[in-house]
Design an enzyme around this catalytic site. Structure first.
Site, PDB file in Angstrom:
ATOM      1  N   GLU A 403       0.645  -0.995  -0.214  1.00 46.71           N
ATOM      2  CA  GLU A 403       0.443   0.189  -0.170  1.00 46.71           C
ATOM      3  C   GLU A 403       0.743   0.903  -0.200  1.00 46.71           C
ATOM      4  OE1 GLU A 403      -2.586   2.876  -0.333  1.00 46.71           O
ATOM      5  OE2 GLU A 403      -3.263   0.724  -0.444  1.00 46.71           O
ATOM      6  N   ASP A 463      -7.141  -5.401  -5.665  1.00 47.10           N
ATOM      7  CA  ASP A 463      -8.652  -5.271  -5.303  1.00 47.10           C
ATOM      8  C   ASP A 463      -8.077  -3.400  -6.010  1.00 47.10           C
ATOM      9  OD1 ASP A 463     -11.343  -4.085  -4.916  1.00 47.10           O
ATOM     10  OD2 ASP A 463     -10.499  -3.814  -2.720  1.00 47.10           O
ATOM     11  N   CYS A 488     -14.430  -2.873  -8.738  1.00 52.54           N
ATOM     12  CA  CYS A 488     -15.340  -2.075  -8.736  1.00 52.54           C
ATOM     13  C   CYS A 488     -16.252  -1.627 -10.265  1.00 52.54           C
ATOM     14  CB  CYS A 488     -15.249  -1.079  -7.066  1.00 52.54           C
ATOM     15  SG  CYS A 488     -13.888  -0.003  -7.866  1.00 52.54           S
ATOM     16  N   GLU A 522     -19.922  -4.738  -8.530  1.00 55.42           N
ATOM     17  CA  GLU A 522     -18.426  -5.329  -8.200  1.00 55.42           C
ATOM     18  C   GLU A 522     -19.002  -6.488  -8.242  1.00 55.42           C
ATOM     19  OE1 GLU A 522     -16.684  -4.062  -5.031  1.00 55.42           O
ATOM     20  OE2 GLU A 522     -17.364  -2.293  -4.827  1.00 55.42           O
TER      21      GLU A 522
END
Length: 613
Positions: A403, A463, A488, A522
């Site tokens: 991240e 994701d 998404c 999604e």
């Protein structure tokens, strides 16, 4: 031949701009332009006639040099008269239209439980059509559909604030195009939001003037178990003169500090005289006192105020969520930060974690099925607050998550500690940087605490945001035998699948209705490398000798694969190496006797080759 003219009542006008002789038939005056003629007719009453220049029947005629004006019938005169009015009476600005009357907001916030199943099936059909277009001749598995509660499913929402608008003292509104629509109820929101926080906040805003002054937006963030944080966003106009004055004060303060330090004066004793007065904006001490009263009125919900880079918190700036995941002995606790991404539908988020946990453990595992952990490792990109990494960690030997946002990295580590997860490592690097570190191209200080050689990474979980992976990250993902793709945006999912399906095939598909009664849906996809059975004892991992044959993430996907052993210098630094080599040759030729320059270039070249990048 007389020129063609356009006849108006009382004058003639020539469309051809080359003929510029306009003559008043009454007085014989000649004008170079039609506008000059109009001004003459307005000023001269005998020429204008009793009803004006455009309506005169027996008034002046304008003769264009070349012949007399043609005669017109009554119908033609009326038509040309209307045309003349359109030309001469054209407004300079468009007339302002009145704002539309109040319209009830039914297009996106009302729930329709009776037709929810049909609406969801239509979205699933569109998803399957998109996936079929990407798969081509490949067969697709049956879609696993996870429904949302028909009402009160949104854990997060945001509204703009209107004040003194159409008789409303203060209220919520949303934009529908350019139309402002007042919100009186929100059945999609969680009961805590719709029944308690929304009306309670409005009541306090009507009482507390300091809370609503310059307020333009309100965000609500709740959990399935009653935790809540309310964010109040305020306007703070940028004052250039004030900013310049503050910068001048800082410079004078620094100069005074240097003078006092040179004179041996204790700076700390005189620190109060060197402080620069900063404008607090709307987030003053009085605001904090009012926010404390608001917190008590809302049952203990935390209050966060934001205004142009400033932040003031009453309570805490995060909520604690507990999600029940099928196959886990107890709920998983997550710290969700205010202002950062988290799943807005708590019930569907539990289904999503349960499905991802099942397909991560085994290709054909049922949701909620338990079994032994795998002997290989998981890599997760875009991990956020470790939402998936914490839930999937018991299914693997170890988990490596990446991240870029520092606050989310800290939250991810905190969530792993809160759930007693010891096999999760979080790194603050991008996917491109991680690929270079795995391949041994570069080393990073941010990865100094992680031993990449110990990982046997065979499963990748992504994701990504709505923009999707992109070609570079998709090329990197194609190197993994197993890919769990949570999307998404089905449109960008299909774009990435067109690249991934050249090496993989779709083993499982799931649809998650995070946003009921909207067009959004999604999806989750499990991809397996084609013609390669995923057997744990035979999984190809990045730390094995075959890694030298893997493709660099920065390499063009359509270019032939190049082994890492034959390409030891990264393409990013090849230009620099060539530049230093050229400089070295010039030094040897031109400055043969100046060995000092030669040694300097040699040391620079050696530092470049041995640097960490």
């Amino acid at each position: 031949t007389p020129p063609t003219v356009v006849w108006y009542e009382g004058m003639t006008v020539l469309p051809d701009s080359s003929m510029t002789s306009f003559v008043c038939e009454t007085c014989g005056a000649t004008f170079k332009s039609r506008n000059a003629l109009f001004r003459h007719l307005k000023k001269s009453e005998p020429c204008r006639g009793p009803e004006g220049p455009g309506d005169a029947k027996d008034g002046c005629n304008v003769v264009v040099s070349g012949g007399p004006p043609p005669q017109s019938t009554a119908t033609e005169n009326q038509s040309l008269q209307d045309t003349h009015k359109k030309i001469t009476n054209r407004p300079h600005k468009k007339a302002k239209t009145k704002p539309p009357e109040h319209v009830e907001h039914k297009f996106s916030i009302d729930t329709r439980p009776d037709t929810y199943a049909q609406e969801l099936q239509a979205k699933v059909t569109r998803l399957e059509t998109l996936l079929a277009s990407a798969a081509g001749a490949l067969s697709l598995p049956q879609t696993e559909v996870f429904m949302s509660p028909p009402e009160h499913f949104r854990m997060r929402c945001e509204f703009d604030i209107c004040q003194n608008y159409r008789g409303i003292d203060v209220g919520y509104f949303m934009w529908h195009g350019k139309e402002r629509v007042v919100i009186s109820r929100f059945p999609m929101g969680a009961k805590l939001i719709s029944d308690k926080l929304m009306p309670g906040l409005l009541a306090m805003l009507q009482k507390e003037e300091i809370l609503r002054r310059q307020l333009f937006q309100v965000n609500f963030h709740t959990t399935l178990h009653g935790d809540a944080v309310v964010s109040l966003l305020y306007r703070s106009p940028y004052q250039r003169a004030v900013k310049k004055q503050q910068e001048q004060q800082r410079q004078r303060a620094r100069q005074k500090k240097e003078e006092l330090a040179a004179g041996g004066v204790d700076i700390e004793d005189d620190a109060t005289d060197l402080e620069v007065e900063m404008d607090e904006g709307p987030l003053t001490a009085d605001w904090e006192a009012a926010a404390t009263r608001l917190q008590a009125a809302l049952g203990g919900a935390s209050i966060v105020g934001r205004s142009r880079g400033k932040k003031r918190v009453v309570g805490r700036d995060w909520v604690q969520e507990r999600l029940t995941v099928a196959g886990t002995p107890q709920p998983i606790c997550y710290r969700q930060l205010e202002g950062f991404f988290s799943q807005s539908n708590g019930e569907v988020a539990q289904h999503m974690l349960s499905w991802a946990r099942a397909v991560a453990r085994a290709d054909n595992a049922e949701v909620g099925e338990n079994g032994p952990a795998r002997t290989d490792d998981l890599l997760e990109l875009y991990c956020g607050n470790a939402n998936f990494a914490v839930a999937l960690a018991p299914c693997f030997r170890a988990v490596l998550a990446t991240e870029l946002v520092k606050a989310l990295v800290e939250a991810a580590r905190q969530n792993a500690d809160d759930n007693q997860i010891a096999n999760v490592e979080v790194a603050r690097v991008s996917s491109e940087e991680l690929a270079q570190a795995i391949d041994g191209v570069r080393s990073f200080q941010r990865l100094a605490h992680i031993d990449l050689a110990k990982y046997r990474l065979s499963t990748l979980l992504v994701d990504p945001p709505r923009a999707g992976l992109g070609p570079d990250v998709a090329a990197f993902a194609a190197r993994f035998p197993r890919i769990i793709y949570i999307s998404c945006n089905p449109v960008t999912l299909v774009e990435d699948l067109r690249m991934l399906l050249t090496t993989h095939e779709i083993a499982r598909v799931a649809a998650f209705d995070q946003f009921a009664y909207t067009e959004h849906l999604e999806a989750g996809v499990l991809l397996l490398r084609r013609n390669t059975p995923v057997v744990q004892a035979e999984v190809r991992c990045f730390n094995e000798p075959k890694r030298a044959e893997s493709r660099d993430v920065l390499q063009d996907a359509h270019a032939p694969a190049t082994s890492r052993a034959a390409n030891t210098v990264s393409r990013i630094y090849q230009s620099r190496a060539i530049l230093y080599s050229t400089g070295l040759l010039l030094t040897l030729v031109i400055f043969r006797k100046r060995l000092g320059d030669f040694r300097g270039y040699l040391r620079g070249l050696m530092r470049l080759c041995s640097s960490e990048g």
